[in-house]
Motif scaffolding. Structure first.
Motif, PDB file in Angstrom:
ATOM      1  N   HIS A   1      63.888  -8.325  81.183  1.00  0.00           N
ATOM      2  CA  HIS A   1      63.421  -8.435  79.797  1.00  0.00           C
ATOM      3  C   HIS A   1      62.489  -7.278  79.445  1.00  0.00           C
ATOM      4  N   TRP A   2      61.517  -7.036  80.318  1.00  0.00           N
ATOM      5  CA  TRP A   2      60.614  -5.908  80.092  1.00  0.00           C
ATOM      6  C   TRP A   2      61.366  -4.583  80.134  1.00  0.00           C
ATOM      7  N   GLY A   3      62.330  -4.486  81.045  1.00  0.00           N
ATOM      8  CA  GLY A   3      63.100  -3.261  81.162  1.00  0.00           C
ATOM      9  C   GLY A   3      63.903  -2.966  79.911  1.00  0.00           C
ATOM     10  N   ALA A   4      64.549  -3.997  79.323  1.00  0.00           N
ATOM     11  CA  ALA A   4      65.333  -3.792  78.107  1.00  0.00           C
ATOM     12  C   ALA A   4      64.438  -3.319  76.961  1.00  0.00           C
ATOM     13  N   GLN A   5      63.245  -3.893  76.866  1.00  0.00           N
ATOM     14  CA  GLN A   5      62.315  -3.453  75.820  1.00  0.00           C
ATOM     15  C   GLN A   5      61.875  -2.012  76.044  1.00  0.00           C
ATOM     16  N   THR A   6      61.617  -1.660  77.292  1.00  0.00           N
ATOM     17  CA  THR A   6      61.191  -0.292  77.607  1.00  0.00           C
ATOM     18  C   THR A   6      62.297   0.710  77.299  1.00  0.00           C
ATOM     19  N   VAL A   7      63.529   0.355  77.654  1.00  0.00           N
ATOM     20  CA  VAL A   7      64.656   1.239  77.374  1.00  0.00           C
ATOM     21  C   VAL A   7      64.815   1.421  75.861  1.00  0.00           C
ATOM     22  N   TYR A   8      64.702   0.332  75.112  1.00  0.00           N
ATOM     23  CA  TYR A   8      64.780   0.442  73.650  1.00  0.00           C
ATOM     24  C   TYR A   8      63.702   1.399  73.142  1.00  0.00           C
TER      25      TYR A   8
ATOM     26  N   SER B   1      65.716  -4.181  87.702  1.00  0.00           N
ATOM     27  CA  SER B   1      64.533  -3.394  87.395  1.00  0.00           C
ATOM     28  C   SER B   1      64.793  -2.288  86.387  1.00  0.00           C
ATOM     29  N   LEU B   2      63.785  -1.454  86.176  1.00  0.00           N
ATOM     30  CA  LEU B   2      63.771  -0.561  85.027  1.00  0.00           C
ATOM     31  C   LEU B   2      64.935   0.408  84.982  1.00  0.00           C
ATOM     32  N   ASP B   3      65.180   1.163  86.055  1.00  0.00           N
ATOM     33  CA  ASP B   3      66.257   2.154  85.918  1.00  0.00           C
ATOM     34  C   ASP B   3      67.640   1.545  86.026  1.00  0.00           C
ATOM     35  N   VAL B   4      67.740   0.290  86.533  1.00  0.00           N
ATOM     36  CA  VAL B   4      69.000  -0.434  86.410  1.00  0.00           C
ATOM     37  C   VAL B   4      69.270  -0.712  84.932  1.00  0.00           C
ATOM     38  N   CYS B   5      68.252  -1.236  84.241  1.00  0.00           N
ATOM     39  CA  CYS B   5      68.403  -1.467  82.796  1.00  0.00           C
ATOM     40  C   CYS B   5      68.769  -0.173  82.078  1.00  0.00           C
ATOM     41  N   ALA B   6      68.056   0.899  82.393  1.00  0.00           N
ATOM     42  CA  ALA B   6      68.284   2.173  81.716  1.00  0.00           C
ATOM     43  C   ALA B   6      69.683   2.702  81.997  1.00  0.00           C
ATOM     44  N   HIS B   7      70.135   2.581  83.231  1.00  0.00           N
ATOM     45  CA  HIS B   7      71.471   3.042  83.595  1.00  0.00           C
ATOM     46  C   HIS B   7      72.531   2.262  82.819  1.00  0.00           C
TER      47      HIS B   7
ATOM     48  N   ALA C   1      66.664   7.918  85.371  1.00  0.00           N
ATOM     49  CA  ALA C   1      65.552   8.770  85.794  1.00  0.00           C
ATOM     50  C   ALA C   1      64.613   9.069  84.628  1.00  0.00           C
ATOM     51  N   ALA C   2      65.173   9.367  83.468  1.00  0.00           N
ATOM     52  CA  ALA C   2      64.357   9.747  82.313  1.00  0.00           C
ATOM     53  C   ALA C   2      63.488   8.585  81.836  1.00  0.00           C
ATOM     54  N   VAL C   3      64.056   7.375  81.800  1.00  0.00           N
ATOM     55  CA  VAL C   3      63.283   6.213  81.355  1.00  0.00           C
ATOM     56  C   VAL C   3      62.197   5.870  82.366  1.00  0.00           C
ATOM     57  N   GLU C   4      62.533   5.927  83.649  1.00  0.00           N
ATOM     58  CA  GLU C   4      61.527   5.649  84.667  1.00  0.00           C
ATOM     59  C   GLU C   4      60.383   6.656  84.592  1.00  0.00           C
ATOM     60  N   TYR C   5      60.708   7.921  84.392  1.00  0.00           N
ATOM     61  CA  TYR C   5      59.665   8.941  84.263  1.00  0.00           C
ATOM     62  C   TYR C   5      58.820   8.692  83.009  1.00  0.00           C
TER      63      TYR C   5
ATOM     64  N   ALA D   1      57.049   5.056  83.997  1.00  0.00           N
ATOM     65  CA  ALA D   1      56.410   4.953  85.312  1.00  0.00           C
ATOM     66  C   ALA D   1      56.533   6.280  86.046  1.00  0.00           C
ATOM     67  N   PRO D   2      55.837   7.329  85.570  1.00  0.00           N
ATOM     68  CA  PRO D   2      56.029   8.681  86.122  1.00  0.00           C
ATOM     69  C   PRO D   2      55.580   8.838  87.569  1.00  0.00           C
ATOM     70  N   THR D   3      54.824   7.875  88.127  1.00  0.00           N
ATOM     71  CA  THR D   3      54.418   8.001  89.527  1.00  0.00           C
ATOM     72  C   THR D   3      55.471   7.458  90.484  1.00  0.00           C
ATOM     73  N   LYS D   4      56.532   6.863  89.963  1.00  0.00           N
ATOM     74  CA  LYS D   4      57.572   6.299  90.805  1.00  0.00           C
ATOM     75  C   LYS D   4      58.531   7.389  91.291  1.00  0.00           C
ATOM     76  N   ALA D   5      59.470   6.990  92.132  1.00  0.00           N
ATOM     77  CA  ALA D   5      60.448   7.929  92.715  1.00  0.00           C
ATOM     78  C   ALA D   5      61.534   8.230  91.691  1.00  0.00           C
ATOM     79  N   THR D   6      61.231   9.149  90.787  1.00  0.00           N
ATOM     80  CA  THR D   6      62.121   9.441  89.669  1.00  0.00           C
ATOM     81  C   THR D   6      63.526   9.812  90.117  1.00  0.00           C
ATOM     82  N   TRP D   7      63.636  10.586  91.180  1.00  0.00           N
ATOM     83  CA  TRP D   7      64.925  11.183  91.536  1.00  0.00           C
ATOM     84  C   TRP D   7      65.714  10.381  92.558  1.00  0.00           C
ATOM     85  N   LEU D   8      65.212   9.218  92.954  1.00  0.00           N
ATOM     86  CA  LEU D   8      65.962   8.310  93.811  1.00  0.00           C
ATOM     87  C   LEU D   8      66.444   7.131  92.987  1.00  0.00           C
ATOM     88  N   ILE D   9      67.685   6.736  93.181  1.00  0.00           N
ATOM     89  CA  ILE D   9      68.269   5.600  92.478  1.00  0.00           C
ATOM     90  C   ILE D   9      68.433   4.450  93.476  1.00  0.00           C
TER      91      ILE D   9
END
Length: 818
Positions: free
Chosen positions: A307-314, A373-379, A411-415, A418-426
């Motif tokens: 739910h939070w991820g969908a809102q963040t992606v939007y 989680s977040l980049d799953v939602c974004a993907h 990657a772009a949404v996670e950055y 949450a820019p301190t996370k592992a942006t380039w790992l999926i």
């Protein structure tokens, strides 16, 4: 229901008066697709350009449309740069041509460029031999599901309510279209326009949803275009869980549920209760809007991530790209948690997907934790964005681009959030087996290629043609563009790219996907259009355009931008094209790792996305053949390599082959790359003509031209064996015997090698000792030598130096392992 279009409703495109024949003077540059059709047309700023009211004239003149071709205006959009994009879909005799669309890009009423994909169709019957009902049975037999959505009365009722349409149904309705046959193994039929019935087939068990195209004459399934995009064969995406976050919810009847109405048409998250029914799903609720008790054995807290991820992606799409939800029209985002495709089997569902309408998440099992989680939602929502923009067909290279763009948005949404996370790992945190599902910074670490057709490139038919594997090339391009990188890729190209930051890279990627790419775009098209997108955003001479170009060069797609190493860009070479391929054409080219068979390509084929590495000073064999409609005429073959990379083929030694043959058999010719050849990527041009006077430039009558890329490695510095350039001009059918002379120099063949590398010593001397070093100069494990043959099967793909001794002298030569 069959869809036909009235001719009166279409933009009719017939012949125009001679006064309209301005295309040669208007267009500054044309970039051709692999089939020889214009992929991008740029107009001179000073020319008497078209206006949008002259769309009919522009499309006819630039695309050379015939009377049977029609273009129907689909939509018009205006972006934040002030460009108006007017998109047209192609029809042939009133039947829609799938994946064929062209867009005019205008500013202040003046068309600055045109881009897209157009099909060359002639003589195709649009009267089906098979009706839609019979074709549907072929489609269902192909899918082979045990149950379909329209067989579930509850799902049918739910769809009618969701669409607010009492006639809505999941039952496939046949649409007659023209589409390329991508499944036939017959070269005369493969990739050819085919009249087909199109069905949207949604299976409930096992879960799948795809457009299935059935040949309207033979009943053969010619294409499957998945609507549900899975992130992996055994499980999709994984991301790092968000931890404690604030999120909008809805208060109702004294409690709270995971719904909110402030973003577009709303964001809603439901509980499938480990079932496979959307209509039976219920709300997640909480009494005090403090959802701390959801961290339980049932993993209900996964719903909070989704739910939070969908809102963040939007928010990302709205705030960064000014896009209102995935369809840019405020579409509601629905997420379904605890989905299980086979309830009661004791296993969790290890997948997450966008089904064309909603988000669906499984709880995972042996490979994954819940995939919410977040980049799953974004993907996954990225797939929804793609379906509303480029709509990239989910197979082969276009499907790899589809997957790659979704990873980019992950990657772009996670950055962004949450820019301190592992942006380039999926998937680094929910994958129980591997360090991550994919790595954008090092795709090889998870079995993906970081170079086009390099190590780990997949060329089979599984996974829709390797969409989850070959996406690594786009992923790595985006990584290099964002942060920069220096190195040497799998095809021996040394590169150095200065990063422009992930924010600028994402803007370029989004404009590429939303404005320029079309359903059938491949990697070569992505390169062309991303350069154009960067030009629109930052200017033609900008550092961003240079970085985009050089990042593509780094992953093996096209040339670099300027400098001593890269060759001229594709547009810098003169054009060469046969005007008539009714009787003869090039049907085979084989050199190193380039191996392509084809039928007529319209007089010209742009194969510059295909590349092989040749070592300076090394002997090579090129094989080629002509295809004939009937009679095998005498044809003149001319093959050129731009060794000094000056943009032409006129320098001494650059004519590699010059001869004639009346044979349809495979021909071969030997040549040696000059020791003075310049390192880097350059152009190989192969020309077949019925006229001996045909040169490397210009149009000619009967015949065909094909262009490819060559990477020269080694250079003069290592060519210490006296090797000289020059080609063998006689054309010998492959397999024929010729007199062999004793070699006066060290020769290695085949080069590139796969398993055995044959060593021919000067004077036929016996090899006493050998050593192999990699491109870094590091000695690699010894390989077995027997009868002057070296077993290199265990070596990784790449460039190596072989040092050989006959007991008295030492010789050095480079070779490629493929």
């Amino acid at each position: 229901m069959t869809k036909h279009y009235s001719v009166a409703a279409l933009l009719l495109l017939g012949a125009l008066p001679t006064a309209y024949a301005q295309e040669a003077t208007r267009a500054a540059q044309k970039f051709l697709a692999e089939d020889g059709t214009p992929a991008l047309v740029q107009f001179r700023p000073e020319s008497s350009a078209y206006t949008l009211s002259q769309a009919r004239q522009a499309l006819i003149e630039q695309l050379q449309l015939k009377s049977d071709d029609q273009m129907q205006q689909a939509r018009t959009e205006t972006d934040n740069l002030g460009f108006v994009h007017e998109k047209y879909n192609q029809f042939y005799k009133g039947i829609k041509v799938e994946h064929a669309a062209y867009t005019l890009h205008a500013k202040q009423g003046k068309v600055e460029s045109m881009s897209g994909q157009v099909e060359r169709i002639s003589g195709l019957s649009v009267t089906p031999s098979m009706d839609a009902a019979a074709a549907l049975q072929r489609a269902l037999a192909f899918v082979g599901a045990t149950r379909y959505m329209w067989q579930d009365a509850a799902e049918e009722a739910g769809l009618k309510q969701q669409e607010n349409n009492p006639s809505a149904t999941y039952r496939p309705q046949g649409e007659l279209v023209i589409v390329r046959n991508e499944r036939s193994t017959n070269p005369l039929r493969h990739s050819k326009p085919t009249l087909a019935w199109k069905f949207d087939v949604y299976a409930q068990a096992p879960v799948s949803r795809a457009y299935i195209y059935v040949d309207a004459h033979s009943g053969e399934v010619v294409l499957q275009d998945a609507i549900i995009k899975h992130a992996a064969a055994t499980g999709t995406l994984a991301t790092k869980y968000a931890g404690s976050q604030t999120s909008a919810t809805e208060s109702i009847n004294g409690s709270f549920r995971l719904r909110e109405l402030t973003r577009g048409s709303g964001i809603e998250t439901y509980n499938c209760k480990k079932g496979n029914s959307y209509t039976s799903a219920v709300d997640f609720t909480d009494a005090d809007n403090s959802w701390t008790e959801y961290a339980n054995a049932n993993f209900d807290n996964a719903a909070l991530d989704a739910h939070w991820g969908a809102q963040t992606v939007y928010d990302y799409w709205k705030n960064v790209h000014a896009r209102n939800s995935y369809n840019n029209a405020g579409a509601k985002i629905r997420s379904y948690i605890h989905f299980d495709d086979t309830p009661g089997d004791g296993r969790g569902y290890e997948n997450a997907y966008w089904n064309g309408s909603v988000m669906t998440y499984g709880d995972g099992d042996t490979r994954f934790d819940p995939l919410t989680s977040l980049d799953v939602c974004a993907h996954e929502i990225g797939h929804a964005v793609c379906s509303s923009t480029a709509n990239l067909t989910y197979s082969n290279e276009s499907g790899a681009l589809n997957e790659g763009f979704s990873d980019i948005w992950g990657a772009a949404v996670e950055y962004y959030k949450a820019p301190t996370k592992a942006t380039w790992l999926i998937g680094e945190d929910i994958d129980k087996v591997r360090p991550s599902l994919r790595s954008m910074s090092n795709p090889n670490a998870e079995g993906q290629p970081d170079t086009y057709k390099g190590t780990s490139w997949y060329s089979g038919t599984g996974d829709n043609g390797g969409v989850h594997t070959n996406s690594g090339v786009l992923n790595h391009w985006f990584y290099i563009l964002s942060v920069g990188k220096t190195g040497t890729n799998d095809i021996g190209s040394a590169y150095s790219v200065t990063g422009i930051g992930i924010e600028a890279a994402a803007k370029i990627a989004y404009r590429t996907e939303s404005v320029y790419l079309t359903a059938s775009s491949n990697y070569a098209a992505a390169r062309t259009y991303s350069i154009q997108a960067a030009t629109d955003l930052y200017g033609a001479a900008s550092t961003q355009v240079t970085a985009v170009t050089n990042a593509w060069y780094a992953v093996g797609v096209g040339a670099a931008a300027g400098g001593a190493t890269p060759p001229p860009t594709a547009g810098a070479y003169c054009t060469s094209k046969g005007t008539d391929v009714r009787y003869e054409w090039i049907d085979l080219v084989r050199l190193g790792s380039i191996s392509r068979t084809s039928i007529a390509d319209g007089g010209y084929y742009d194969g510059t996305a295909l590349n092989t590495t040749l070592t300076a000073g090394a002997a090579q064999t090129i094989s080629f053949s002509a295809g004939f409609a009937s009679t095998a005429y005498t044809e003149y073959w001319k093959i050129f390599i731009d060794y000094n990379q000056d943009g032409d083929f006129t320098d001494s030694g650059e004519t590699v082959v010059n001869g004639s043959s009346s044979s349809a058999a495979t021909l071969s010719s030997n040549f040696t790359v000059p020791a003075s050849a310049k390192n880097g990527v350059t152009r190989l041009r192969i020309l077949l003509s019925d006229a001996s006077s045909t040169t490397s430039c210009g149009s000619y009558g009967y015949g065909e031209t094909e262009d490819y890329s060559i990477t020269i490695s080694g250079g003069a510095a290592i060519a210490d064996n006296g090797l000289v350039g020059g080609g063998s001009m006689g054309l010998t059918p492959l397999g024929a015997t010729t007199a062999q002379s004793t070699t006066q120099r060290l020769e290695l063949y085949p080069n590139p090698a796969t398993d055995l590398l044959r060593i021919a010593m000067p004077g036929n001397a016996k090899v006493v000792s050998v050593s192999v070093t990699d491109i870094r100069g590091v000695r690699v494990a010894a390989s077995q030598l027997e009868d002057n043959q070296l077993n290199v099967g265990a070596l990784a793909k790449g460039i190596y130096t072989l040092t050989v001794s006959d007991g008295q002298k030492v010789f050095h030569q480079r070779f490629a392992k493929q």
